[in-house]
Design a protein around this motif. Structure first.
Motif, short mmCIF file in Angstrom:
data_model
loop_
_atom_site.label_atom_id
_atom_site.label_comp_id
_atom_site.label_asym_id
_atom_site.label_seq_id
_atom_site.Cartn_x
_atom_site.Cartn_y
_atom_site.Cartn_z
N UNK A 27 39.61 -1.05 8.27
CA UNK A 27 40.66 -2.07 8.11
C UNK A 27 41.40 -2.23 9.44
N UNK A 69 40.89 -9.62 14.02
CA UNK A 69 41.51 -10.85 13.50
C UNK A 69 42.72 -11.22 14.35
N UNK A 70 43.49 -10.17 14.72
CA UNK A 70 44.65 -10.44 15.57
C UNK A 70 44.22 -11.01 16.92
N UNK A 93 39.26 -4.11 11.75
CA UNK A 93 39.23 -5.50 11.31
C UNK A 93 40.48 -6.24 11.78
N UNK A 94 41.61 -5.57 11.62
CA UNK A 94 42.88 -6.17 12.02
C UNK A 94 42.93 -6.46 13.51
#
Lengths: 395, 545
Positions: A200, A207-208, A203-204
């Motif tokens: 996670x 995406x950020x 992933x963050x």
């Protein structure tokens, strides 16, 4: 004269209960009882990270006496260890069979299998990842804002503007797809809560970073006359330089039911051979010469995510599997197969990107030199994992 | 901000060369759905906002310790947190894990952005709650139960009941699990009692850390509610989905009611020392937060879009709480079986009796005598724990579906599945198992629907065991090796505490569900008839019946 009395309000009445630690002595009142005692720490002392992640998700091979209580239509339930072809020691041992009169059959020998030995070396949990990412977005925003006020974009060479609008812009799609459809996607599939949390966080980051690039692109559209904020879409959808890498990125999301292969192929193969090739060995090298000191700060934040954090958890996850006490040979063979599959795809995509090196006015180091650096970096990562650089690397 | 949000929509991805691997299936279809992303959130503002919320939470934590908050927390309250905080981090992280199931089935790339932010939120919630529990363990007088929390949760029947609130999110049909059960019902309806009503009660019991953490959690829920709402509207666009939506709303509503009302209702009504008459009862809170706020304001307006709303089940849930004493029956059961758990349960006093009678007229006649017996039998004095004593209480059978026992005795039903007789607390729980969680539903193929699996009757695992061995096996023993973690009172004087020696002399653990299955057909029918005449408060059926 009488004093008007305020009517008594109905509020809870606090009471002195003396319910603080140490107020009485009784079994379990001592300091030694004030630690989570259901798991073994990786090192001598339990860490804060371990306390908030380890064993939150149960495992029938530990304490889960009633077993998983919901199943998929095919009968599988929980987090099947077969959702990757990788194996960690102990996974072939059967689960305790529980039933009428069996009791809970708690497993005292713990961890029962090697997947539970994984700890994220970044020790990421709620507090750490918000602080880290909040710092990154603040710094990135300030960098861009400072550049905007200083009219720094006026110094860009003419072709660099086009390079950034098309190519740096196109990169946002890669980060977004990997963030959502690789790392967020496999957060359901991986076997423990420690894996899931690391994924996670990975992933963050992606995406950020994708959004950082998109919003940077928006600022450039507003600040640079003629900057085409939609050009990245055209590049991503149509430029031949981007179609090879797009194929690889989309293929990473399409791996057939194996979270291990998705994470490995992305962070061990794709990132050094294509990610760092573009970010570090092209954009970062070319920007300064083309009058741009801002783009490297935006790209650099994403590069740090990978090279200093995401790669670290990846090495801690996959490295031990190549020296696994039970399945080292199986895992090595599997991972070598993955290297043989993904390296040629990445190299082919890298070569398709070669024209990008010619686009800026001020030329970066030669493509072949950049690729050699990327290959060298990749070979180092692979070797550290206990694997052989594949023969396909020389292609 | 609007421009920023619009800009990040350019990231939406339509695959050109490879489609993502479809790991999770659904029987829903989204052929006609309009694609909309209702969540206006970009990470550039999200991370600093969350960090600021964190600063407030951790600042309050420091303040609580420095200000010796634990000198004024009510032990009655904090003991129940041993159960709640052992359960809740798993549903939170399971919600994180459920989000990619939706990426795979909801063809709306713009919505995936909101789902990804929900995923991150849920990891936040799980670890911030584990951290709160750690703080309680370190600073509250009795760390037992907190310190072995996650082992306990995985071993204990209450934990298993709570696990529905985790596994229900991540298993089976992706839309049923991650959208209808999780976001449409659990988050939109029941987090109101979980994360708003319960923290208020914590504050009234001297604990302002639970409100600090859980209100911070709840402030994220509106984003999740938006995700659910957007998916629901998409699903409603396709008429083929309506039958499945009706099924899933019925299942999700009823299961949430059974599980959340059992747990949170008990915490709020029986875990508090605040007996001000104008303090809302759980029934009053339920009426406000669930009935008015969710049912009337959120669900009913969706009827015009073709959503079939389970009006009957909402009224039945209210009836269970208001007329059939569901929460009181559950609390009484938890207290009956205190010895199988890992927290201490305080007895009710005259002050409590007066409050209950005021809020629930007729309460004392039903439950008063039993609680007086609980108090009388709290400290070991030659007798056995209350479950073995003659206090007019029949130990209940276990509901196969919701796994709360069949406590409203008149509602219990049975069904024979695969040669085994299962008991259900209510017709809707029977329907859930026998009709909803099946590969066909009302003649329609539902190949993606999940299954109810596992060893769902806790007592059956320990049928025939001596109770000292049961408790040892689960690990609910303190560090002297014999004093039980659980106690039916709050006195920490070791001389007043129950030990394994007290349990050794008790009758063995017996599973009603094993005993039922040993009966022939006539015996089962007689058992059912007798069971339906039992109660309230677990009383045996009248002799004349």
């Amino acid at each position: 004269m009488t004093t008007a009395q305020r009517p008594e309000r109905s509020v809870p009445k606090p009471q002195f209960t003396d319910a603080e630690a140490g107020a009485q002595e009784f079994p379990d009142s001592g300091a030694s009882a004030r630690r989570y005692n259901y798991y073994k720490p990786a090192k001598r002392k339990q860490t804060h990270y371990e306390d908030v992640t380890v064993d939150v998700q149960p495992d029938p091979r530990h304490y889960l006496s009633q077993g998983w209580i919901y199943g998929f239509a095919d009968g599988s339930s929980g987090y099947p260890l077969t959702w990757t072809k990788l194996k960690a020691w102990g996974v072939d041992k059967p689960e305790p069979e529980r039933g009428p009169g069996s009791g809970g059959k708690p497993v005292e020998e713990w961890p029962a299998h090697g997947w539970h030995e994984f700890r994220d070396p970044n020790e990421e949990w709620e507090m750490t990842f918000y602080r880290y990412n909040a710092n990154v977005v603040r710094q990135t925003t300030q960098n861009v804002e400072n550049a905007r006020q200083a009219k720094a974009f006026d110094n860009w060479t003419p072709n660099w503007k086009t390079f950034v609008e098309r190519n740096v812009g196109a990169w946002m799609h890669i980060e977004h797809i990997l963030g959502l459809y690789v790392f967020a996607a496999i957060n359901r599939s991986c076997p423990t809560n420690m894996h899931n949390t690391a994924m996670v966080v990975n992933s963050m980051h992606k995406i950020r970073f994708a959004q950082d690039l998109a919003l940077y692109n928006l600022t450039l559209s507003e600040e640079i006359e003629g900057f085409d904020g939609a050009a990245h879409l055209d590049a991503w959808n149509n430029d031949p330089e981007w179609q090879g890498i797009r194929k690889v990125v989309e293929a990473l999301t399409a791996v057939d039911n194996d979270w291990g292969e998705m994470a490995f192929a992305t962070n061990v193969v794709f990132e050094p051979l294509l990610g760092e090739l573009f970010r570090s060995n092209l954009v970062q090298q070319a920007a300064a010469g083309n009058g741009d000191f801002v783009t490297p700060t935006v790209i650099g934040a994403g590069e740090y995510d990978y090279s200093q954090r995401d790669l670290r958890w990846t090495q801690a996850c996959f490295g031990p599997l190549t020296s696994d006490k039970e399945f080292a040979a199986h895992n090595k063979e599997l991972m070598q197969g993955w290297l043989a599959k993904w390296v040629p795809m990445c190299l082919e995509a890298a070569r398709a990107m070669q024209p990008l090196w010619s686009q800026p006015d001020f030329k970066p180091p030669r493509f072949e030199d950049s690729l050699d650096r990327a290959k060298s970096r990749f070979a180092g990562i692979v070797t550290e994992l206990g694997l052989e650089p594949p023969k396909e690397l020389s292609q | 901000m609007a421009k920023a949000h619009q800009k990040i929509q350019e990231l939406s991805w339509e695959p050109q060369y490879h489609e993502p691997y479809m790991k999770y299936g659904t029987d829903y279809t989204f052929r006609k759905a309009a694609k909309k992303d209702p969540l206006k959130q970009v990470l550039r503002s999200y991370f600093p906002m969350q960090e600021e919320k964190d600063h407030r939470v951790y600042g309050a934590s420091d303040g609580a310790i420095r200000g010796n908050m634990f000198r004024q927390v009510q032990e009655r309250w904090l003991e129940w947190q041993k159960l709640f905080l052992s359960i809740i981090p798993l549903p939170e992280v399971s919600a994180a894990r459920s989000m990619p199931m939706l990426f795979h089935v909801v063809p709306n790339p713009e919505l995936h952005n909101g789902q990804a932010i929900q995923m991150i939120d849920e990891v936040r919630h799980s670890t911030i709650q584990q951290n709160l529990k750690r703080l309680y363990m370190n600073n509250y007088i009795d760390p037992a139960g907190f310190n072995n929390s996650l082992r306990n949760f995985h071993s204990d029947y209450c934990g298993t009941i709570g696990r529905q609130f985790a596994e229900g999110f991540i298993t089976g049909d992706a839309i049923t699990a991650a959208s209808i059960y999780l976001t449409i019902v659990a988050e939109t309806a029941f987090t109101n009692t979980l994360f708003v009503a319960m923290p208020a009660e914590a504050a009234a019991n001297g604990d302002y850390l639970l409100p600090t953490v859980f209100h911070s959690v709840q402030s994220d829920e509106s984003r999740h509610i938006s995700n659910g709402y957007a998916t629901l509207l998409m699903a409603l666009s396709d008429e083929d989905n309506r039958q499945l939506l009706e099924r899933d709303l019925r299942y999700a509503w009823w299961n949430n009611h059974r599980v959340v009302d059992a747990a949170i209702g008990t915490f709020i009504e029986y875990g508090t020392k605040d007996r001000r008459k104008d303090r809302e009862s759980y029934a009053e809170m339920w009426r406000r937060w669930i009935y008015d706020d969710y049912y009337r304001s959120y669900l009913v307006p969706l009827e015009k879009y073709g959503l079939v709303i389970p009006h009957d089940l909402i009224e039945e849930s209210w009836k269970q709480i208001w007329e059939k004493g569901y929460v009181h029956e559950v609390a009484q059961f938890f207290a009956t079986g205190w010895l199988a758990n890992y927290w201490r349960i305080d007895a009710m006093t005259d002050t409590d009796f007066e409050w209950f009678e005021y809020k629930y007229p007729g309460w004392y006649d039903k439950y008063g005598a039993w609680w007086e017996n609980y108090n009388r039998l709290a400290v070991p004095n030659g007798h056995n724990p209350i479950v073995f004593e003659d206090v007019d209480y029949v130990y209940p059978a276990r509901c196969w579906t919701c796994m709360v026992p069949c406590l409203v005795r008149e509602d219990m039903v049975m069904a024979d599945i695969d040669g085994v007789t299962r008991t259900y607390c209510h017709e809707v729980c029977r329907w859930t198992d026998v009709e909803a969680f099946r590969p066909t539903y009302q003649g329609r193929e539902t190949p993606n629907m999940g299954r109810l699996v596992g060893h769902r009757e806790w007592e059956t695992l320990y049928h025939g065991w001596n109770w000292a061995d049961v408790v040892s096996d689960m690990g609910f023993v303190r560090d002297d090796g014999k004093t039980m973690t659980a106690q039916p009172h709050l006195d920490l004087n070791p001389k007043k505490m129950w030990t394994l020696d007290h349990l050794r002399r008790c009758p063995p653990c017996g599973s009603p569900n094993v005993i039922i299955n040993e009966l022939d057909a006539a015996g089962k029918a007689a058992f059912l008839a007798d069971y339906n005449k039992q109660g309230p408060a677990g009383r045996p059926a009248p002799a004349s019946a």
